[in-house]
Design a protein around this motif. Structure first.
Motif, PDB file in Angstrom:
ATOM      1  N   GLU A   1       0.833  -1.209   0.000  1.00  0.00           N
ATOM      2  CA  GLU A   1       0.000   0.000   0.000  1.00  0.00           C
ATOM      3  C   GLU A   1       0.861   1.248   0.000  1.00  0.00           C
ATOM      4  O   GLU A   1       0.488   2.271  -0.559  1.00  0.00           O
ATOM      5  CB  GLU A   1      -0.929   0.003   1.211  1.00  0.00           C
ATOM      6  CG  GLU A   1      -1.964  -1.118   1.196  1.00  0.00           C
ATOM      7  CD  GLU A   1      -2.911  -1.045   2.370  1.00  0.00           C
ATOM      8  OE1 GLU A   1      -2.746  -0.126   3.215  1.00  0.00           O
ATOM      9  OE2 GLU A   1      -3.812  -1.894   2.457  1.00  0.00           O
ATOM     10  N   GLU A   2       2.024   1.160   0.643  1.00  0.00           N
ATOM     11  CA  GLU A   2       2.974   2.265   0.668  1.00  0.00           C
ATOM     12  C   GLU A   2       4.352   1.768   0.270  1.00  0.00           C
ATOM     13  O   GLU A   2       4.713   0.614   0.535  1.00  0.00           O
ATOM     14  CB  GLU A   2       3.041   2.910   2.052  1.00  0.00           C
ATOM     15  CG  GLU A   2       1.861   3.787   2.386  1.00  0.00           C
ATOM     16  CD  GLU A   2       2.115   4.642   3.606  1.00  0.00           C
ATOM     17  OE1 GLU A   2       3.148   4.443   4.290  1.00  0.00           O
ATOM     18  OE2 GLU A   2       1.271   5.525   3.891  1.00  0.00           O
ATOM     19  N   VAL A   3       5.114   2.636  -0.395  1.00  0.00           N
ATOM     20  CA  VAL A   3       6.476   2.330  -0.801  1.00  0.00           C
ATOM     21  C   VAL A   3       7.344   3.549  -0.539  1.00  0.00           C
ATOM     22  O   VAL A   3       6.838   4.618  -0.174  1.00  0.00           O
ATOM     23  CB  VAL A   3       6.544   1.966  -2.310  1.00  0.00           C
ATOM     24  CG1 VAL A   3       5.753   0.704  -2.606  1.00  0.00           C
ATOM     25  CG2 VAL A   3       6.033   3.134  -3.172  1.00  0.00           C
ATOM     26  N   GLN A   4       8.634   3.403  -0.716  1.00  0.00           N
ATOM     27  CA  GLN A   4       9.556   4.532  -0.670  1.00  0.00           C
ATOM     28  C   GLN A   4      10.021   4.827  -2.097  1.00  0.00           C
ATOM     29  O   GLN A   4      10.340   3.909  -2.852  1.00  0.00           O
ATOM     30  CB  GLN A   4      10.763   4.214   0.218  1.00  0.00           C
ATOM     31  CG  GLN A   4      10.427   4.101   1.696  1.00  0.00           C
ATOM     32  CD  GLN A   4      10.035   5.441   2.285  1.00  0.00           C
ATOM     33  OE1 GLN A   4      10.765   6.436   2.164  1.00  0.00           O
ATOM     34  NE2 GLN A   4       8.871   5.483   2.915  1.00  0.00           N
ATOM     35  N   VAL A   5      10.009   6.101  -2.449  1.00  0.00           N
ATOM     36  CA  VAL A   5      10.396   6.523  -3.791  1.00  0.00           C
ATOM     37  C   VAL A   5      11.664   7.363  -3.700  1.00  0.00           C
ATOM     38  O   VAL A   5      11.680   8.392  -3.014  1.00  0.00           O
ATOM     39  CB  VAL A   5       9.278   7.335  -4.471  1.00  0.00           C
ATOM     40  CG1 VAL A   5       9.706   7.740  -5.885  1.00  0.00           C
ATOM     41  CG2 VAL A   5       7.981   6.532  -4.517  1.00  0.00           C
ATOM     42  N   ALA A   6      12.731   6.906  -4.367  1.00  0.00           N
ATOM     43  CA  ALA A   6      14.006   7.624  -4.366  1.00  0.00           C
ATOM     44  C   ALA A   6      14.207   8.316  -5.708  1.00  0.00           C
ATOM     45  O   ALA A   6      14.027   7.701  -6.763  1.00  0.00           O
ATOM     46  CB  ALA A   6      15.150   6.656  -4.089  1.00  0.00           C
ATOM     47  N   PHE A   7      14.586   9.588  -5.655  1.00  0.00           N
ATOM     48  CA  PHE A   7      14.762  10.399  -6.860  1.00  0.00           C
ATOM     49  C   PHE A   7      16.242  10.556  -7.205  1.00  0.00           C
ATOM     50  O   PHE A   7      17.123  10.267  -6.385  1.00  0.00           O
ATOM     51  CB  PHE A   7      14.112  11.768  -6.664  1.00  0.00           C
ATOM     52  CG  PHE A   7      12.622  11.695  -6.472  1.00  0.00           C
ATOM     53  CD1 PHE A   7      11.757  11.789  -7.553  1.00  0.00           C
ATOM     54  CD2 PHE A   7      12.076  11.510  -5.205  1.00  0.00           C
ATOM     55  CE1 PHE A   7      10.386  11.694  -7.379  1.00  0.00           C
ATOM     56  CE2 PHE A   7      10.707  11.420  -5.018  1.00  0.00           C
ATOM     57  CZ  PHE A   7       9.864  11.511  -6.105  1.00  0.00           C
ATOM     58  N   ALA A   8      16.491  11.017  -8.421  1.00  0.00           N
ATOM     59  CA  ALA A   8      17.863  11.129  -8.917  1.00  0.00           C
ATOM     60  C   ALA A   8      18.691  12.124  -8.118  1.00  0.00           C
ATOM     61  O   ALA A   8      19.922  12.037  -8.104  1.00  0.00           O
ATOM     62  CB  ALA A   8      17.853  11.532 -10.398  1.00  0.00           C
ATOM     63  N   ASP A   9      18.021  13.070  -7.424  1.00  0.00           N
ATOM     64  CA  ASP A   9      18.765  14.061  -6.628  1.00  0.00           C
ATOM     65  C   ASP A   9      19.062  13.564  -5.220  1.00  0.00           C
ATOM     66  O   ASP A   9      19.582  14.300  -4.383  1.00  0.00           O
ATOM     67  CB  ASP A   9      18.011  15.385  -6.563  1.00  0.00           C
ATOM     68  CG  ASP A   9      16.653  15.273  -5.891  1.00  0.00           C
ATOM     69  OD1 ASP A   9      16.292  14.174  -5.426  1.00  0.00           O
ATOM     70  OD2 ASP A   9      15.943  16.305  -5.827  1.00  0.00           O
ATOM     71  N   GLY A  10      18.717  12.296  -4.943  1.00  0.00           N
ATOM     72  CA  GLY A  10      19.018  11.724  -3.640  1.00  0.00           C
ATOM     73  C   GLY A  10      17.884  11.785  -2.641  1.00  0.00           C
ATOM     74  O   GLY A  10      17.933  11.099  -1.609  1.00  0.00           O
ATOM     75  N   GLN A  11      16.865  12.575  -2.904  1.00  0.00           N
ATOM     76  CA  GLN A  11      15.730  12.647  -1.987  1.00  0.00           C
ATOM     77  C   GLN A  11      14.919  11.356  -2.034  1.00  0.00           C
ATOM     78  O   GLN A  11      14.795  10.719  -3.077  1.00  0.00           O
ATOM     79  CB  GLN A  11      14.832  13.837  -2.334  1.00  0.00           C
ATOM     80  CG  GLN A  11      15.430  15.190  -2.001  1.00  0.00           C
ATOM     81  CD  GLN A  11      14.367  16.276  -1.935  1.00  0.00           C
ATOM     82  OE1 GLN A  11      13.312  16.090  -1.341  1.00  0.00           O
ATOM     83  NE2 GLN A  11      14.664  17.412  -2.551  1.00  0.00           N
ATOM     84  N   ARG A  12      14.361  11.011  -0.884  1.00  0.00           N
ATOM     85  CA  ARG A  12      13.569   9.782  -0.763  1.00  0.00           C
ATOM     86  C   ARG A  12      12.311  10.105   0.038  1.00  0.00           C
ATOM     87  O   ARG A  12      12.401  10.617   1.157  1.00  0.00           O
ATOM     88  CB  ARG A  12      14.403   8.705  -0.085  1.00  0.00           C
ATOM     89  CG  ARG A  12      13.759   7.336  -0.018  1.00  0.00           C
ATOM     90  CD  ARG A  12      14.838   6.308   0.311  1.00  0.00           C
ATOM     91  NE  ARG A  12      14.280   5.012   0.674  1.00  0.00           N
ATOM     92  CZ  ARG A  12      14.973   3.900   0.787  1.00  0.00           C
ATOM     93  NH1 ARG A  12      16.283   3.918   0.548  1.00  0.00           N
ATOM     94  NH2 ARG A  12      14.407   2.761   1.126  1.00  0.00           N
ATOM     95  N   VAL A  13      11.151   9.799  -0.546  1.00  0.00           N
ATOM     96  CA  VAL A  13       9.885  10.145   0.098  1.00  0.00           C
ATOM     97  C   VAL A  13       8.950   8.940   0.083  1.00  0.00           C
ATOM     98  O   VAL A  13       9.181   7.959  -0.623  1.00  0.00           O
ATOM     99  CB  VAL A  13       9.198  11.344  -0.607  1.00  0.00           C
ATOM    100  CG1 VAL A  13      10.107  12.560  -0.641  1.00  0.00           C
ATOM    101  CG2 VAL A  13       8.751  10.951  -2.023  1.00  0.00           C
ATOM    102  N   THR A  14       7.876   9.050   0.859  1.00  0.00           N
ATOM    103  CA  THR A  14       6.871   8.000   0.886  1.00  0.00           C
ATOM    104  C   THR A  14       5.975   8.092  -0.342  1.00  0.00           C
ATOM    105  O   THR A  14       5.639   9.187  -0.802  1.00  0.00           O
ATOM    106  CB  THR A  14       6.006   8.118   2.153  1.00  0.00           C
ATOM    107  OG1 THR A  14       6.853   7.949   3.296  1.00  0.00           O
ATOM    108  CG2 THR A  14       4.916   7.060   2.182  1.00  0.00           C
ATOM    109  N   GLY A  15       5.594   6.944  -0.873  1.00  0.00           N
ATOM    110  CA  GLY A  15       4.670   6.887  -2.001  1.00  0.00           C
ATOM    111  C   GLY A  15       3.507   5.967  -1.669  1.00  0.00           C
ATOM    112  O   GLY A  15       3.684   4.938  -1.016  1.00  0.00           O
ATOM    113  N   ARG A  16       2.327   6.323  -2.130  1.00  0.00           N
ATOM    114  CA  ARG A  16       1.132   5.522  -1.885  1.00  0.00           C
ATOM    115  C   ARG A  16       0.673   4.894  -3.199  1.00  0.00           C
ATOM    116  O   ARG A  16       0.527   5.586  -4.208  1.00  0.00           O
ATOM    117  CB  ARG A  16       0.033   6.420  -1.302  1.00  0.00           C
ATOM    118  CG  ARG A  16      -1.278   5.697  -0.990  1.00  0.00           C
ATOM    119  CD  ARG A  16      -2.204   6.634  -0.206  1.00  0.00           C
ATOM    120  NE  ARG A  16      -2.383   7.900  -0.920  1.00  0.00           N
ATOM    121  CZ  ARG A  16      -3.344   8.124  -1.808  1.00  0.00           C
ATOM    122  NH1 ARG A  16      -4.214   7.165  -2.106  1.00  0.00           N
ATOM    123  NH2 ARG A  16      -3.449   9.299  -2.401  1.00  0.00           N
TER     124      ARG A  16
END
Length: 360
Positions: free
Chosen positions: A107-122
């Motif tokens: 239901e939830e995942v972690q999303v990592a971006f090319a700039d190094g930021q990592r946020v929660t994803g639903r």
């Protein structure tokens, strides 16, 4: 660039089909063992050799620029279970397009971006039939990818960007090797491995859901699967066409579901060997193993034991071709099936239904 092996004979393909079918979809998922990684080197150029003149394909010098432009639009998706995959930024407000099998059960995942930021994803919507899903990341102002919804041309530059085996922001390059591909034997355990774009750019576990881009930096496919070297393959990777991905994404955005034409039967590929053993008058077709009660096939009079040899005039050589053909129709449309029944050929009119929603 190595040339992909020629297709095996039907008999050899059938002998290996169980192995291929079981590995093709999961072979692109990061939860698989590293042994599934493709052993073929990435191509160094999008050209096929010789002195190209007035070609729109990117040159070697263009490839680094394309990768720099597109990488910020590709993300890595981490699951709590330890699995991972890739995704493509679909909208600037944080909507991510990926494979359903990448986020299956989450239901939830972690999303990592090319700039190094990592946020929660639903996980907001999934479609098992096409193996696509939408994830809403908790971030805005993102560089959405540009999608080319027209099919690419065979021989065109193909760059795969994703996170194979967890190596984030990895790029491999090759060409578009084929269109409208189906993975033999896949119909028995998946509806998604049909009507795919084939590439020799290396695809490995973890690339699933990532981008296949052309010489203009446009997404032409979503990485879906590969056939591993253990099955005798060399550089055989597959992607969902961008046109299909965009169409399904827009349907999922509208109401959380995607519509698909539905027959309601269990198919099996008829090979020349099977036809000979059963004394059939055809060398290829799709055998009907079962018909779901009340389904469009049942209402049209399709019977268990029928052999479907064509759909709307297009010959059927495999179960995968039948599933691919259905992609071109909408629920409610009427199609004509040519059926071999007890040695006689009959035409059957079938009004297609809507496939029931399946849980991921």
């Amino acid at each position: 660039m190595e040339t992909p092996h020629a297709p095996r004979s039907t008999a050899a393909r059938l002998a290996a089909v169980a192995v291929v079918a079981s590995l093709a979809l999961t072979g692109c998922t990061a939860t698989d063992e590293p042994a599934e990684e493709s052993s073929s080197p990435a191509a160094e150029t999008g050209q096929t050799g010789g002195d190209a003149v007035d070609t729109p394909a990117a040159t070697v010098a263009d490839i680094p620029g394309i990768i720099d432009d597109v990488q910020p639009s590709v993300v890595t998706i981490f699951l709590e279970s330890g699995g991972l995959g890739s995704g493509v930024i679909y909208t600037e407000n944080g909507l991510i397009l990926t494979n359903e099998h990448v986020v299956r059960g989450a239901e939830e995942v972690q999303v990592a971006f090319a700039d190094g930021q990592r946020v929660t994803g639903r996980v907001v919507a999934t479609d098992v039939v096409t193996d696509l899903a939408l994830v809403q990341a908790d971030r805005t102002g993102l560089p959405a990818a540009e999608f080319q919804t027209e099919l690419p041309e065979v021989g065109e530059l193909a760059i795969v960007i994703g996170s194979p085996l967890g190596f984030e922001n990895t790029a491999t390059a090759g060409i578009i090797s084929g269109l409208h591909r189906e993975i033999p034997g896949s119909a028995t355990n998946s509806q998604s491995l049909v009507d795919l774009v084939q590439t020799d750019a290396a695809i490995s576990p973890g690339n699933s859901g990532g981008a296949v881009v052309n010489g203009e930096g446009q997404v032409v496919g979503i990485s879906e699967a590969y056939i591993p070297p253990q099955a005798g393959a060399v550089s055989l990777g597959f992607a969902i066409p961008a046109g299909t991905a965009v169409e399904v994404a827009e349907e999922l955005l509208e109401d959380g579901t995607a519509e698909h034409a539905f027959l309601g039967l269990a198919p099996r590929t008829v090979t020349p060997q099977i036809a000979q053993q059963l004394g059939l008058d055809v060398e290829q077709g799709v055998a009907v193993l079962a018909v779901e009660e009340g389904s469009p096939a049942a209402e049209a009079g399709i019977e268990t034991g029928d052999i479907m040899v064509s759909l709307d005039g297009e010959p059927l050589a495999s179960s995968e071709q039948l599933l691919a053909a259905l992609r071109g129709f909408n629920p409610g449309e009427t199609v004509t099936a040519e059926v071999l029944r007890e040695g006689e050929t009959v035409e059957v009119e079938i009004t297609l239904g809507e496939r029931p929603v399946e849980e991921g």
